[in-house]
Design an enzyme around this catalytic site. Structure first.
Site, PDB file in Angstrom:
ATOM      1  N   LYS A 161       8.746  -6.366  -0.549  1.00  0.00           N
ATOM      2  CA  LYS A 161       8.199  -7.488   0.213  1.00  0.00           C
ATOM      3  C   LYS A 161       9.303  -8.100   1.087  1.00  0.00           C
ATOM      4  O   LYS A 161       9.636  -7.525   2.103  1.00  0.00           O
ATOM      5  CB  LYS A 161       7.496  -8.438  -0.735  1.00  0.00           C
ATOM      6  N   SER A 179       0.302 -14.460  -5.508  1.00  0.00           N
ATOM      7  CA  SER A 179       0.237 -13.643  -4.294  1.00  0.00           C
ATOM      8  C   SER A 179      -0.907 -14.015  -3.363  1.00  0.00           C
ATOM      9  O   SER A 179      -0.794 -13.834  -2.155  1.00  0.00           O
ATOM     10  CB  SER A 179       0.148 -12.170  -4.677  1.00  0.00           C
ATOM     11  N   HIS A 228       6.873 -12.361  -4.854  1.00  0.00           N
ATOM     12  CA  HIS A 228       6.813 -13.178  -3.641  1.00  0.00           C
ATOM     13  C   HIS A 228       7.846 -14.299  -3.632  1.00  0.00           C
ATOM     14  O   HIS A 228       7.835 -15.143  -2.728  1.00  0.00           O
ATOM     15  CB  HIS A 228       5.403 -13.752  -3.457  1.00  0.00           C
TER      16      HIS A 228
END
Ligand SMILES: *Cc1c(COP(=O)(O)O)cnc(C)c1O
Length: 383
Positions: free
Chosen positions: A238, A179, A207
């Site tokens: 995200k 991250s 991610h």
């Protein structure tokens, strides 16, 4: 006197340049936001595909609120398990190409709940040194022994595995895309070691999901390793632009977690409108590879323009681009200067990153224009 430690601690943080405070965003989460009243370009969100304020996702949530109401009333096991949750899980399992899926209220809760359900006091967890805090907290909560291996270092991992007593349960856990650094785990090698030493593998795709892989399922899909991973975890907060998290794997894993995972059992089910919004996000991720292409184009453009500033060793071009400035003060000052130029890049300092690696963490979105990125580059050049 009773609370003087609070004052002392805050003073100490301020002295170290590590005091953190909140800034207020008074717009929706786009490529441009209004931050403390100032309109700025946003280069620090995890909203990689720009879906956080997507019209279709908004409408899906609104429609769901009108038909199902807002609250879910209880935990999944009591009476909060609604059709929207089941449908979301089926669609996530289909995208991830796993037998089944269980949704959690957040990625933090998924990691703490899954790790503490899978391993216990007599077991060993092998964890990359730069894994996300929620993984570390899950291991602590599990009471298992935590063996942190050097970041991405397979020799360090193998040394640990070799030394572990054979009769203990072993779990290797890693972020897929890290991250704060944007580099990726050597999953193929990790899977090989796991087979050799009889360890389970858990991958956190926070991610990677929505960003990597031909269908946006993540790094595991990109590398063709779906069937080799025991626990696929990722968040809907995200690239998917929503909230909540998933854990994918076998049907038995799902049943096991429903029965053992405390952060699943002892919390209220996510609001059904959230599940419906996430279903819409997944449909978009699946059907619009163009979003990933746009993101990739932006990433290549920025990385090429910043050659002298960023580490080019990362062959998989992820949208997280750290510019390491080492000292906390330098990172803070750089962030302040960028903000004056209308560009928002948050300074990331210890303890989020290791000491002496304070940085600007630049993240790109599919919706940034070339002009946006040029403005960022120019502002960076000036400082
Ligand atoms: C953000 C993040 C999480 C936590 O997910 P939330 O849904 O925000 O709670 C877990 N793991 C990693 C690697 C993350 O970056």
């Amino acid at each position: 006197m009773r609370t003087s430690f609070i004052t002392d601690s805050l003073q100490q943080l301020a002295d170290q340049g590590r005091y953190r405070s909140l800034r207020e965003v008074s717009s929706s989460q786009g490529r441009e936001i209004v931050l403390n009243g100032q309109r700025v370009l946003n280069f620090c969100s995890n909203n990689y595909l720009g879906l956080a304020d997507d019209e279709r996702i908004k409408q899906a949530a609104i429609k769901a609120i009108e038909s199902d109401g807002f609250g879910s009333g209880a935990s999944r096991l009591v009476c909060g398990n609604m059709s929207a949750h089941e449908a979301l899980e089926n669609e996530l399992a289909a995208l991830k190409k796993t037998e089944s899926c269980l949704v959690f209220s957040s990625g933090y809760m998924a990691n703490t709940g899954v790790i503490s359900a899978l391993v216990g006091r007599d077991d060993i967890v092998f964890s990359d040194k730069l894994n996300h805090a929620s993984i570390v907290d899950g291991i602590i909560l599990s009471r298992a022994q935590m063996k942190r291996y050097t970041h991405l270092d397979m020799q360090s991992l193998e040394d640990g595995l070799k030394a572990a007593p054979a009769h203990h349960k072993k779990l290797i856990v890693t972020d897929s895309v890290f991250s704060m650094d944007g580099d990726v785990a050597p999953l193929k090698e990790i899977v090989g070691l796991a087979r050799r030493y009889d360890a389970m593998v858990m991958v956190d795709e926070a991610h990677g999901f929505g960003v990597l892989g031909p269908n946006g399922a993540g790094l595991v899909e990109e590398l063709g390793l779906t069937d080799e991973i025991d626990v696929h975890m990722g968040t809907l907060s995200k690239a998917a632009g929503c909230f909540g998290a998933y854990v994918c794997g076998t049907k038995q894993l799902r049943e096991y977690l429903i029965n053992h995972s405390r952060s699943f059992i002892y919390t209220t089910a996510m609001p059904p409108a959230l599940a419906q919004a996430a279903r819409e996000a997944i449909a978009i991720i699946k059907s619009e590879p163009q979003l990933r292409k746009n993101l990739k184009t932006n990433v290549e453009y920025l990385r090429a323009s910043l050659k002298e500033l960023v580490d080019a060793t990362n062959s998989l071009q992820t949208p997280i681009i750290p510019i390491i400035l080492k000292s906390d003060e330098r990172a803070l000052q750089a962030s302040r200067k960028l903000l004056e130029a209308g560009v928002f890049v948050q300074a990331i300092r210890p303890p989020t990153v290791p000491p002496n690696t304070a940085r600007l963490r630049v993240t790109l979105m599919a919706t940034h224009t070339t002009a946006d990125i040029d403005q960022l580059i120019e502002a960076l050049r000036k400082i």
